[in-house]
Design an enzyme around this catalytic site. Structure first.
Site, PDB file in Angstrom:
ATOM      1  N   HIS A   1      13.091  25.086  34.537  1.00 27.16           N
ATOM      2  CA  HIS A   1      12.101  24.144  35.087  1.00 27.16           C
ATOM      3  C   HIS A   1      11.526  24.689  36.408  1.00 27.16           C
ATOM      4  O   HIS A   1      11.640  24.048  37.457  1.00 27.16           O
ATOM      5  CB  HIS A   1      12.822  22.814  35.306  1.00 27.16           C
ATOM      6  CG  HIS A   1      11.980  21.632  35.641  1.00 27.16           C
ATOM      7  ND1 HIS A   1      10.966  21.647  36.570  1.00 27.16           N
ATOM      8  CD2 HIS A   1      12.016  20.366  35.159  1.00 27.16           C
ATOM      9  CE1 HIS A   1      10.436  20.442  36.647  1.00 27.16           C
ATOM     10  NE2 HIS A   1      11.045  19.652  35.807  1.00 27.16           N
TER      11      HIS A   1
ATOM     12  N   GLU B   1       7.172  25.479  32.973  1.00 30.55           N
ATOM     13  CA  GLU B   1       8.544  25.491  32.490  1.00 30.55           C
ATOM     14  C   GLU B   1       8.660  26.136  31.114  1.00 30.55           C
ATOM     15  O   GLU B   1       7.996  25.701  30.175  1.00 30.55           O
ATOM     16  CB  GLU B   1       9.054  24.039  32.437  1.00 30.55           C
ATOM     17  CG  GLU B   1       8.815  23.307  33.759  1.00 30.55           C
ATOM     18  CD  GLU B   1       8.948  21.793  33.639  1.00 30.55           C
ATOM     19  OE1 GLU B   1       9.757  21.333  32.834  1.00 30.55           O
ATOM     20  OE2 GLU B   1       8.225  21.081  34.369  1.00 30.55           O
TER      21      GLU B   1
HETATM   22  C1  BG6 Z   1       9.070  17.543  34.049  1.00 32.50           C
HETATM   23  C2  BG6 Z   1       8.793  16.360  33.162  1.00 32.50           C
HETATM   24  O1  BG6 Z   1       9.616  18.565  33.278  1.00 32.50           O
HETATM   25  O2  BG6 Z   1      10.014  17.174  35.067  1.00 32.50           O
HETATM   26  C3  BG6 Z   1       8.305  15.188  34.009  1.00 32.50           C
HETATM   27  O3  BG6 Z   1       7.843  16.699  32.170  1.00 32.50           O
HETATM   28  C4  BG6 Z   1       9.302  14.881  35.113  1.00 32.50           C
HETATM   29  O4  BG6 Z   1       8.103  14.052  33.164  1.00 32.50           O
HETATM   30  C5  BG6 Z   1       9.557  16.158  35.914  1.00 32.50           C
HETATM   31  O5  BG6 Z   1       8.776  13.859  35.941  1.00 32.50           O
HETATM   32  C6  BG6 Z   1      10.564  15.984  37.042  1.00 32.50           C
HETATM   33  O6  BG6 Z   1      11.768  15.468  36.549  1.00 32.50           O
HETATM   34  P1  BG6 Z   1      12.944  15.097  37.530  1.00 32.50           P
HETATM   35  O7  BG6 Z   1      13.996  14.439  36.678  1.00 32.50           O
HETATM   36  O8  BG6 Z   1      13.440  16.380  38.137  1.00 32.50           O
HETATM   37  O9  BG6 Z   1      12.353  14.179  38.579  1.00 32.50           O
END
Ligand code: BG6
Length: 279
Positions: free
Chosen positions: A157, A257
């Site tokens: 991510h 990602e």
């Molecule tokens: C992304 C998702 O990968 O991560 C989003 O597609 C999400 O929907 C974002 O808001 C952040 O996620 P988190 O759990 O780290 O706040």
């Protein structure tokens, strides 16, 4: 190479960090989450990753920025809504299996303390192989050590550092994406791919090469083992609701990602490798 393992004492708790400084790059890795926080190659001195100034480095909460490891599910769990988004290894303690100096890069191999958890009953070995040289290599290896097949989803991510989201484009994506902000409606990929509002997209394509252009600098992303690419920027209004994001932080970051969102089945004795190389 100079590798130092330091414990950074921070107001909210403690995170054990690895600091890698070799001839080619400087990088920091949090053992909480097996999470790369920064990567700056020395040939251009440009930081590739973005880390929120308000990231909670308390060894309890997921870290906002760097490269969170989402595993064994991506996004919300598909049946158990009480479980944390993006799985549980981003909030696990990881340990160093080995660290090897090669001619032109340093390799660090990490494993999480636990791979089994509520919401996933696959029997696995999970390994993160990080390679730090002129480029940053991140390989997440999911091995089935049990006797039953299992299916997982996940993502590398990555939060990329950009100069300004209003002067940023992505190249390499095409076809349709699912818009998470419009109930997964399928829409055509914009050309050129620029940003002027909240963006949360699952691109159902598997390009090997992507590039993020921002203020004259290009970050290249090579992906392997994915079934989709997720592009995310929370933009202004959502950022204001996030306690670990500065109000204007969204201007300096873009998540691209390398993801498995559709499900990857791993047979007994087999492994699946999800990989991203950043340069
Ligand atoms: C992304 C998702 O990968 O991560 C989003 O597609 C999400 O929907 C974002 O808001 C952040 O996620 P988190 O759990 O780290 O706040």
């Amino acid at each position: 190479m100079h590798l130092s393992q330091t414990t950074s004492s921070l107001p909210q708790g403690e995170i054990e960090m690895l600091v890698v400084d070799n001839d080619y790059a400087h990088a920091t890795i949090s053992l909480f989450g097996g999470h790369i926080l920064s990567f700056t190659p020395k040939h251009d001195g440009i930081q590739r990753l973005w880390l929120s100034k308000k990231a909670q480095l308390d060894a309890k909460h997921p870290i906002r920025g760097g490269i969170p490891i989402c595993w064994p599910w991506f996004g919300p769990h598909n049946t158990q809504t009480n479980l944390s988004a993006h799985g549980y290894v981003r909030t696990q303690a990881w340990h160093v299996v080995n660290c090897v100096d090669n001619d032109d890069h340093t390799t660090i191999c990490l494993k999480p303390s636990v791979t089994k958890g509520e919401g996933f009953d696959g029997k696995t070995q999970l390994t993160l192989i990080i390679s730090i040289g002129r480029e940053l290599g991140v390989k997440l290896v999911t091995e089935n050590t049990g006797e039953q097949p299992f299916t997982y989803t996940g993502a590398l991510h990555s939060y990329f550092h950009i100069e300004d989201i209003s002067d940023c484009t992505v190249t390499g994506l095409s076809g349709q994406y699912e818009d998470k902000l419009q109930a997964y409606k399928r829409l055509p990929t914009p050309m050129p791919y620029a940003f002027n509002s909240e963006t949360d997209r699952v691109h159902l394509v598997t390009p090997k090469e992507l590039a993020i252009k921002s203020n004259g600098h290009v970050t290249h992303i090579h992906s392997v083992g994915h079934d989709s690419i997720v592009v995310w920027n929370p933009w202004a209004e959502k950022s204001r609701t996030m306690h670990d994001m500065e109000d204007n932080g969204y201007r300096k970051m873009l998540c691209v990602e390398t993801s498995v969102t559709q499900g990857q089945t791993v047979l007994p004795g087999q492994q699946h490798v999800l990989e991203q190389v950043i340069r």
